[in-house]
Design a protein around this motif. Sequence first.
Motif, mmCIF file in Angstrom:
data_model
loop_
_atom_site.group_PDB
_atom_site.id
_atom_site.type_symbol
_atom_site.label_atom_id
_atom_site.label_comp_id
_atom_site.label_asym_id
_atom_site.label_seq_id
_atom_site.Cartn_x
_atom_site.Cartn_y
_atom_site.Cartn_z
ATOM 1 N N TRP A 226 3.227 14.981 -8.958
ATOM 2 C CA TRP A 226 4.269 16.071 -9.551
ATOM 3 C C TRP A 226 4.758 15.272 -11.055
ATOM 4 O O TRP A 226 5.848 16.092 -11.051
ATOM 5 N N ASN A 227 3.829 15.164 -11.609
ATOM 6 C CA ASN A 227 4.290 15.562 -13.209
ATOM 7 C C ASN A 227 5.158 14.712 -13.705
ATOM 8 O O ASN A 227 6.357 15.100 -14.326
ATOM 9 N N VAL A 228 5.386 13.232 -12.996
ATOM 10 C CA VAL A 228 5.954 12.395 -13.466
ATOM 11 C C VAL A 228 6.417 11.572 -14.862
ATOM 12 O O VAL A 228 5.025 11.394 -15.013
ATOM 13 N N ARG A 229 7.535 11.478 -15.402
ATOM 14 C CA ARG A 229 7.007 10.949 -16.649
ATOM 15 C C ARG A 229 6.519 9.799 -16.608
ATOM 16 O O ARG A 229 6.090 9.264 -17.864
ATOM 17 N N GLU A 230 7.287 8.738 -16.145
ATOM 18 C CA GLU A 230 7.261 7.318 -16.317
ATOM 19 C C GLU A 230 7.569 7.202 -14.860
ATOM 20 O O GLU A 230 8.891 7.388 -13.635
ATOM 21 N N VAL A 231 5.900 6.022 -14.438
ATOM 22 C CA VAL A 231 6.378 5.358 -12.575
ATOM 23 C C VAL A 231 6.462 4.151 -13.135
ATOM 24 O O VAL A 231 5.471 3.216 -13.423
ATOM 25 N N SER B 6 0.984 -1.375 0.448
ATOM 26 C CA SER B 6 0.338 0.047 0.132
ATOM 27 C C SER B 6 0.901 1.236 -0.017
ATOM 28 O O SER B 6 0.467 2.359 -0.683
ATOM 29 N N GLU B 7 1.771 1.272 1.038
ATOM 30 C CA GLU B 7 2.314 2.416 0.330
ATOM 31 C C GLU B 7 3.454 2.482 -0.701
ATOM 32 O O GLU B 7 3.980 3.429 -1.039
ATOM 33 N N ASP C 4 1.377 7.428 -6.184
ATOM 34 C CA ASP C 4 0.275 8.910 -6.650
ATOM 35 C C ASP C 4 1.182 9.898 -6.382
ATOM 36 O O ASP C 4 1.167 10.982 -7.181
ATOM 37 N N VAL C 5 1.918 10.074 -5.528
ATOM 38 C CA VAL C 5 2.308 10.794 -4.987
ATOM 39 C C VAL C 5 3.139 12.179 -6.198
ATOM 40 O O VAL C 5 3.274 12.806 -6.852
#
Lengths: 486, 486
Positions: free
Chosen positions: B309-314, B297-298, B304-305
């Motif tokens: 903040w506009n991540v390109r890819e996670v 869950s973390e 989500d965080v």
Amino acid sequence: MFRKKERHSDPLIRKLMKLVGKEHVLHRQADLVAYECDGFTLQRGKARAVVFPGETKEVSAVVRLLHRERVPFIARGAGTGLSGGATPLGGEVIISLVRMKKLLRVDLDNRTAVVQPGFVNLKLTQAISKDGYYYAPDPSSQYACTIGGNVAENAGGAHCLKYGVTTNHILGAEVVLPDGEVIRLGEDGIPDQPGYDLLGLITGSEGTLGVVTEITVRILKAPEGKQTILAYFDDVEDGSRAVSDIISAGIVPAALEMMDRTAIEGVEAANFPVGHPLDIEALLLIEVDGIEAGFQSEAEDIVDVCRKWNVREVKVAKDEQEAAAWWANRKTGFGAMGAISPDYLVQDGVIPRSRLPEVLNKIRAISQETGLRIANIFHAGDGNLHPLILFDAQKPGEKEKALQAGSRCLKACADAGGSITGEHGVGIEKKEEMRFIFTDEEIEAQTRIRSVFNPDNLLNPDKLFPQPGRCAEVKQEIKEQQGLKV
Amino acid sequence: MFRKKERHSDPLIRKLMKLVGKEHVLHRQADLVAYECDGFTLQRGKARAVVFPGETKEVSAVVRLLHRERVPFIARGAGTGLSGGATPLGGEVIISLVRMKKLLRVDLDNRTAVVQPGFVNLKLTQAISKDGYYYAPDPSSQYACTIGGNVAENAGGAHCLKYGVTTNHILGAEVVLPDGEVIRLGEDGIPDQPGYDLLGLITGSEGTLGVVTEITVRILKAPEGKQTILAYFDDVEDGSRAVSDIISAGIVPAALEMMDRTAIEGVEAANFPVGHPLDIEALLLIEVDGIEAGFQSEAEDIVDVCRKWNVREVKVAKDEQEAAAWWANRKTGFGAMGAISPDYLVQDGVIPRSRLPEVLNKIRAISQETGLRIANIFHAGDGNLHPLILFDAQKPGEKEKALQAGSRCLKACADAGGSITGEHGVGIEKKEEMRFIFTDEEIEAQTRIRSVFNPDNLLNPDKLFPQPGRCAEVKQEIKEQQGLKV
């Protein structure tokens, strides 16, 4: 006619009044009575005066004056200490820090708060709980004790098993050295400062190295939730084995407390009874916290471990109210002894967890030999025992017998590879017992450290260390070493 | 004819050979070359000899001899230090502790292990992992560095965000003082010893207070599992905001690492490329651990965080192999700079987490002004930056320019309320930069502590502290204070 201006006959008192304001100096005998001891009431002494500085500059000015005039002095917080660390031995000026009680800053981004030394421990959590944060160290006196005092004593609490003691939560401090100089130690929010760890050295130094005038602490995000488990055992050894197995299972409870039969008799006769059976030999009170899924499964594992060790009954709190009642019953445990004994003396030893049953047996033997009842309440998770020695000060010789029994309990802890204090400090109470765990050389190394900060031994004199057996030799040695260096 | 017995012309070498055995003393110039520096290779010096004692008694005997003959000396582990703490300045005898490399005891019940100082960090986890335990501090050099060296430097590692640095895991130590006397500090398994925290003082003292000859460490139960998340950002500020938000959300990742564009270029050109895009500005590598339900869950919250903040890819590692590849790519990051630059200098500053974007901008400005490329790899979670300054030592003046750029990076950290070293120590490299964060008074307080243990400054001389600006005065003051005391 004009009234002659009141002028105190002691020039030192007049000078102190000039520095902090007349209304902030106590000097009448009647006013000084309250400062004859701290929470360790078996030994008392008279202070020369009590001053209440309002800011760091005033602390520094007062210390400079006392240093110049060679007057011994003691810093004092709320006076809740349990080893006489703030007790005058005679003639000291007490610097009370209770007027310096502001919460100066909270920085949620970097998870820090800055407080003055007189700020009360519990108020910090109260101030930040609306944002979901809290301050972890929670000594039983947290409703009254100050964070400055916590730093001096490196205070612990029921939750230090998981979250560590005060030293693990202090990030920086402003300190007035015994000559009045002001230095800053640590850096806000920086975990590992270069150079020597002077902040760690000051923390727990029992007010012998400097007067802390500002403290930066770490604040923690409050856990998502928690659960409390209560377990009754017919056999102390079974309870002790359960403690070991819980820890070995990889669970780190937020708190893991134990009480023995005599302690249970006390808490059930006092203000917060919760109906514990009076014929059990040991009780475990365990709190787990974290995320819901985590602590619920840990609670189940703990119940299983207790069953494995022949628990008579084990239950999980059905709601917060029930858990709170169990904790109130436990947290007021020391005072509860008043319900079953005219007087009591609390001791504070530490042992490796695995030696619990053996040391409890030794304490039982000490009780039988002295004829004094001894109740045991302790932070079982980290092996921190609190034997409560019950006695009647009205009976001739009983106080002395109780003190001796306490010392023997500490010896039992030291002999089991443990230590003479877990969280209450040494103060005046346990100076001689320091010899149970330190060699002459080790005590000397420490008194030399004191000399670096406190060369004239004016700040909290004759606390923490026993009188050196070979004082003259040590001094000669220091002299020679310095002679070589200079 | 009989061969004349070889006899060294230096009587000190002969005495050392007598104490530890002829085969355990190096003295030929060719043999001493390897000991001219540690992992900080920009400064070198010649030792007089290297001795390899096999037990505490021999260390003590060697130290007594050197103390008596007034010969300076240095304790050395694996020599992986990054600030020159084990580098001779000229004429010191090096006491190498690599022969004292035993794992002496493991006590699973009390969760402790006892090791000799030369025992290699990673071997401890290897020895206890079958029982489900591990040793937490994990410097990148853990396959080679020794626990004795870790104590001297208070070593950290990628996982110190959640689990703390070496000082949080050391429970006791046997120490040979600079005059040869042997003392024990701390008590096995006892969290808070009474008296001053000398164990905390020795830890991180960079070999200037004593030679540690045995260490008791805390071992931890290995977490049930873990998960690794990788996130690519087009903007460094976005990545920094994500770091702050992850921590503010109450998640304490086991590790939270960041690399900037230049660093990514380096690691992708080196031995462990994993296909990171070369046009991103920041990469976050995050590990969460604990129980399954908790870290999953973390991990979701972290994703989500990053999206906020506009991540390109996670992405979350699909299996252990993928996570291991990402970590190998990161952990060899310093060395990887060799793939894109002939030489590089690694710096080690710390800042409050919230000042990350601002300090990164300053470092960019330093890079532009000096014309030297600077890559940034850091433990973002606890604000520990490692600017890697790329240069070419063959170009005249470039090494000096790199050193100056490094010092300016540290100044930027200090000015942002941070510190000049997070985990690499001060050694010889950063002595002068100590002035960025300490006043003269604070440095003096520390050198006085050194004088208590190391009055003749024979043990690791001229390390850690800058030459005092007012040396004569300080000595006079110490003399006076001691004069008053004696």
